[in-house]
Every structure is written in structure tokens, then in C-alpha cells.
Design a protein around this motif. Structure first.
Motif, short mmCIF file in Angstrom:
data_model
loop_
_atom_site.label_atom_id
_atom_site.label_comp_id
_atom_site.label_asym_id
_atom_site.label_seq_id
_atom_site.Cartn_x
_atom_site.Cartn_y
_atom_site.Cartn_z
N ARG A 64 0.83 -1.20 0.00
CA ARG A 64 0.00 0.00 0.00
C ARG A 64 0.87 1.26 0.00
O ARG A 64 0.61 2.21 -0.76
CB ARG A 64 -0.93 0.01 1.21
CG ARG A 64 -1.80 1.27 1.28
CD ARG A 64 -2.68 1.32 2.51
NE ARG A 64 -3.78 0.36 2.42
CZ ARG A 64 -3.84 -0.76 3.11
NH1 ARG A 64 -2.86 -1.07 3.96
NH2 ARG A 64 -4.86 -1.58 2.97
N ASP A 127 -15.24 -9.70 -3.94
CA ASP A 127 -14.69 -8.65 -4.78
C ASP A 127 -13.39 -9.05 -5.47
O ASP A 127 -12.91 -8.34 -6.33
CB ASP A 127 -14.45 -7.38 -3.95
CG ASP A 127 -15.75 -6.75 -3.52
OD1 ASP A 127 -16.74 -6.96 -4.20
OD2 ASP A 127 -15.76 -6.07 -2.48
N LEU A 133 -7.43 -5.44 -5.65
CA LEU A 133 -8.36 -4.53 -4.96
C LEU A 133 -7.62 -3.37 -4.32
O LEU A 133 -8.06 -2.22 -4.38
CB LEU A 133 -9.13 -5.30 -3.88
CG LEU A 133 -10.26 -6.20 -4.34
CD1 LEU A 133 -10.87 -6.92 -3.14
CD2 LEU A 133 -11.32 -5.41 -5.07
N LYS A 137 -8.48 0.41 -5.31
CA LYS A 137 -9.00 1.29 -4.26
C LYS A 137 -8.02 2.42 -3.96
O LYS A 137 -8.45 3.55 -3.66
CB LYS A 137 -9.29 0.48 -2.99
CG LYS A 137 -10.50 -0.43 -3.12
CD LYS A 137 -10.77 -1.21 -1.84
CE LYS A 137 -12.03 -2.05 -1.96
NZ LYS A 137 -12.31 -2.84 -0.74
N SER A 138 -6.74 2.15 -4.05
CA SER A 138 -5.74 3.19 -3.82
C SER A 138 -5.83 4.27 -4.90
O SER A 138 -5.77 5.47 -4.61
CB SER A 138 -4.33 2.59 -3.79
OG SER A 138 -4.19 1.68 -2.72
N ASN A 140 -8.47 4.87 -6.76
CA ASN A 140 -9.79 5.50 -6.62
C ASN A 140 -9.79 6.54 -5.51
O ASN A 140 -10.37 7.63 -5.65
CB ASN A 140 -10.83 4.42 -6.34
CG ASN A 140 -12.26 4.92 -6.50
OD1 ASN A 140 -12.48 6.10 -6.76
ND2 ASN A 140 -13.21 4.04 -6.33
N GLY A 141 -9.13 6.22 -4.40
CA GLY A 141 -9.18 7.10 -3.25
C GLY A 141 -8.19 8.25 -3.29
O GLY A 141 -8.21 9.12 -2.41
N SER A 184 -14.24 0.08 -10.84
CA SER A 184 -15.17 -0.52 -9.88
C SER A 184 -14.61 -1.82 -9.32
O SER A 184 -14.02 -2.62 -10.03
CB SER A 184 -16.52 -0.78 -10.55
OG SER A 184 -17.40 -1.39 -9.64
N THR A 185 -14.82 -2.03 -8.03
CA THR A 185 -14.38 -3.27 -7.38
C THR A 185 -15.57 -4.08 -6.85
O THR A 185 -15.38 -5.06 -6.15
CB THR A 185 -13.44 -2.94 -6.20
OG1 THR A 185 -14.13 -2.10 -5.27
CG2 THR A 185 -12.19 -2.24 -6.69
N GLU A 186 -16.76 -3.66 -7.19
CA GLU A 186 -17.96 -4.34 -6.68
C GLU A 186 -18.46 -5.38 -7.67
O GLU A 186 -18.81 -5.05 -8.79
CB GLU A 186 -19.08 -3.33 -6.41
CG GLU A 186 -18.74 -2.29 -5.37
CD GLU A 186 -19.88 -1.32 -5.16
OE1 GLU A 186 -21.02 -1.66 -5.52
OE2 GLU A 186 -19.62 -0.22 -4.65
#
Length: 336
Positions: A64, A127, A133, A137-138, A140-141, A184-186
Motif C-alpha cells: 500500500r 470482490d 483490490l 482502491k488506492s 480511486n481514493g 469498480s471493485t464491486e
């Protein structure tokens, strides 16, 4: 392999990470990784996860940090561009390379998905792969949140220009759309980010454009020319949607757009359009009647007023013919 020659205790995360980190950075930067480096990364992850109970957590945290550091650098390269097209190009370039690595970087870390004791794969959460992921997510955020509104604004401006007949690189809009889709991760709704951002902005931009342009065109050019205009714009939007919107099975973006455009171009002006019908019938203008029918048939009950006008015309024409030939009809009816 060099990893095999390390002494006891080298199975600890702290001992192996210094060897793993440079390869991770190479992968993120899409730099050349040798076969030995690639294989050693697999072995190092496997060894650490097999003997260090907290390895998976430690590796994920270290990853991360490296991923966020890399994304921060990518964000700096994107945000230095002030001109919108240049910003789009820079973002799409950075995202495309990063998304490609979302497939490759997780591979050596598959051992993190294994339970230490029985070596059986864990049931992955719905997921998917945890490293992939983490990467999505990193992104995306951080960078995506920072530039999302700029991406949407720039893309919609390009589409506005295209609707006005101006040329531009269509891959810029396509690239932005793909990034919204792939982020998207969903599993339950893979298109959520796309739908809540790109799709909604696209539909709203189309609505605003025609709500602004259509009334003026109708006023200045009359109903008959407006019908040609509306038909042409519906044709253009249909093909534009095929190019720029997500069209996979189960996605209704195109349908949503066309319903919106029909509302603004046809339904909102239906009364004015249909008011021209009696004149077209009287002039036997079949071509324009067909065009009117094709437009009004796009809205529920749209052709009903046309059918009533036609029925009225037929009845009135029949009555007029009867009046014009009253003497003949009377003579024939009465007989000799």
C-alpha cells in the motif's frame, strides 16, 4: 536462486522485503524485470507467508505504501497540465499503464490468499484478489478523487464541441469512460462508478444541450425543418452513444440517453409538431408525414393525434365530396 541460499530467519518479512521492494517498483513503473527477479519475488512471498503468521498483513501494508507513493507521483505528472485536453491525455496514459499492472503485480502475491496451515486457498471475498483490490482502491481514493470532476468537465466539453460539428480526438472521451468502468471493485455492480459519474454526466449534458438548442431552432426554422433537425440529431446521438457509452449486456446507458433525448427533442414539442399534421395531410405530403410519424411514434400515444387528424380529414373529405355531388346523389337515389 539467491533466495534459497539465505540463512535461517530469512523467511521473516523484514529480511525479505528489501529484495522484494525494488521489483515491486519496477513492476509499477513498467520497467524491465528479469526472469530471476520475477521468480524470486514469487519465492520470497511464498516463503514469508509460509513461516510468518503476520506476513500477509505486513506485505499488504508495505505494498500500500509503495502503491500510494507511485500514485502520488503519477498524480503530480497529471496535475501539472492546465489545458484540459493535455490533462485528459496525461491521465489516460497514466491510468492505462497502471491498470495493465493491476493484472501483473498481484500474481507473485497469490500466496497471500493461502491459509498458512493447510495450504488450501481461502475463499476470496466476493470482490476478488486482495492486491488488485488494493491497487484499484488506492487509485480511486487518491488521484481519481482529485481529478474526477476535471475529467468529467473536460469530456463533456469535448462532446459539446462534437455536437456543434467540431472535430477532436474521440479516444480521449473513450479513455475516460473506460477508466470509470474499470475502477469498480464491486462484483454486485461493476458499473456503479461509471453510472454514478460518467453516465449521469453524459445524459445530463445531452439534455442540457438540446434543451438549449432545440427551442431556438424550432422558432427560427419552423416545424417542418425542425422535424428534419430532430430526426438527424436522434440519429447522431444513437451512434455517438454506441461509441462513447458502455454497451455491454445488461447496461442500459444507451437506452437511458435516447429516452432523455427523445423527451427533449420530441415529447417537449409534441403539441407544436402535431399541429402541423392537418396541413401536411391536406397537401398530401407523404414524405413529411412519414417523418412526423417516425418521430411521434417514439413517445407513448404520440401518433394518436395524427390518426385523429387523418380520420377527421377523411370524414370531412367524404362530406365535401357528397356536398359537391349532391345533385347526382339525389338523382341516383330517387331514380326515374
Amino acid at each position: 536462486m539467491s533466495s534459497l541460499l539465505k540463512g535461517p530467519g530469512s523467511t521473516k518479512f523484514a529480511d525479505r522485503w528489501p529484495d522484494m521492494q525494488p521489483v515491486v517498483l519496477k513492476l509499477l513503473k513498467q520497467e524491465h524485470v528479469t526472469r530471476d527477479e520475477w521468480q524470486n519475488l514469487f519465492w520470497d512471498v511464498h516463503s514469508v507467508c509460509s513461516w510468518d503468521e503476520k506476513a500477509a498483513v505486513r506485505i499488504q501494508e508495505a505494498l500500500r505504501n509503495e502503491i500510494l507513493r507511485f500514485i502520488s507521483e503519477a498524480q503530480g505528472r497529471v496535475m501539472k497540465h492546465r489545458e484540459e485536453s493535455a490533462l485528459l491525455k496525461a491521465y489516460i496514459s497514466e491510468w492505462t499503464k497502471y491498470f495493465t499492472q493491476c493484472d501483473y503485480l498481484p500474481k507473485p502475491f497469490q500466496a497471500m490468499e493461502i491459509e498458512g496451515g493447510n495450504q488450501k486457498p481461502k475463499r476470496k471475498n466476493q470482490d476478488g484478489n486482495r492486491v488488485q483490490l488494493l491497487m484499484l482502491k488506492s487509485w480511486n481514493g487518491s488521484i481519481f478523487v482529485a481529478v474526477r470532476e476535471k475529467l468529467l468537465s473536460a469530456s463533456m466539453k469535448l462532446l459539446y464541441a462534437e455536437r456543434n460539428g467540431e472535430a477532436f480526438d474521440s479516444q480521449l472521451v473513450i479513455g475516460v469512460r473506460q477508466s470509470f468502468v474499470n475502477l469498480s471493485t464491486e462484483v454486485s455492480n461493476k458499473l456503479r462508478i461509471y453510472q454514478e459519474n460518467f453516465e449521469s454526466s453524459y445524459v445530463e449534458a445531452a439534455r442540457d444541450y438540446y434543451a438549449s438548442h432545440a427551442p431556438a431552432y424550432l422558432t427560427e426554422n419552423g416545424v417542418q425543418n425542425y422535424m428534419k433537425y430532430a430526426d438527424q440529431k436522434l440519429w447522431e446521438e444513437d451512434r455517438r452513444a454506441t461509441k462513447y457509452l458502455e454497451t455491454r449486456k445488461g447496461c442500459n446507458s444507451k437506452q437511458l440517453l435516447m429516452e432523455t433525448v427523445v423527451q427533449v427533442l420530441v415529447k417537449d414539442h409534441a403539441t407544436t409538431i402535431v399541429a402541423e399534421c392537418p396541413r401536411l395531410i391536406a397537401n398530401n405530403d407523404v414524405e413529411k408525414l412519414n417523418l412526423m410519424f417516425s418521430l411521434m411514434d417514439r413517445i407513448p400515444g404520440g401518433v394518436d393525434p395524427m390518426l385523429r387528424d387523418l380520420e377527421t380529414y377523411i370524414v370531412q373529405s367524404g362530406l365535401d365530396d357528397m356536398k359537391a355531388n349532391a345533385d347526382i346523389i339525389t338523382t341516383v337515389s330517387c331514380g326515374p
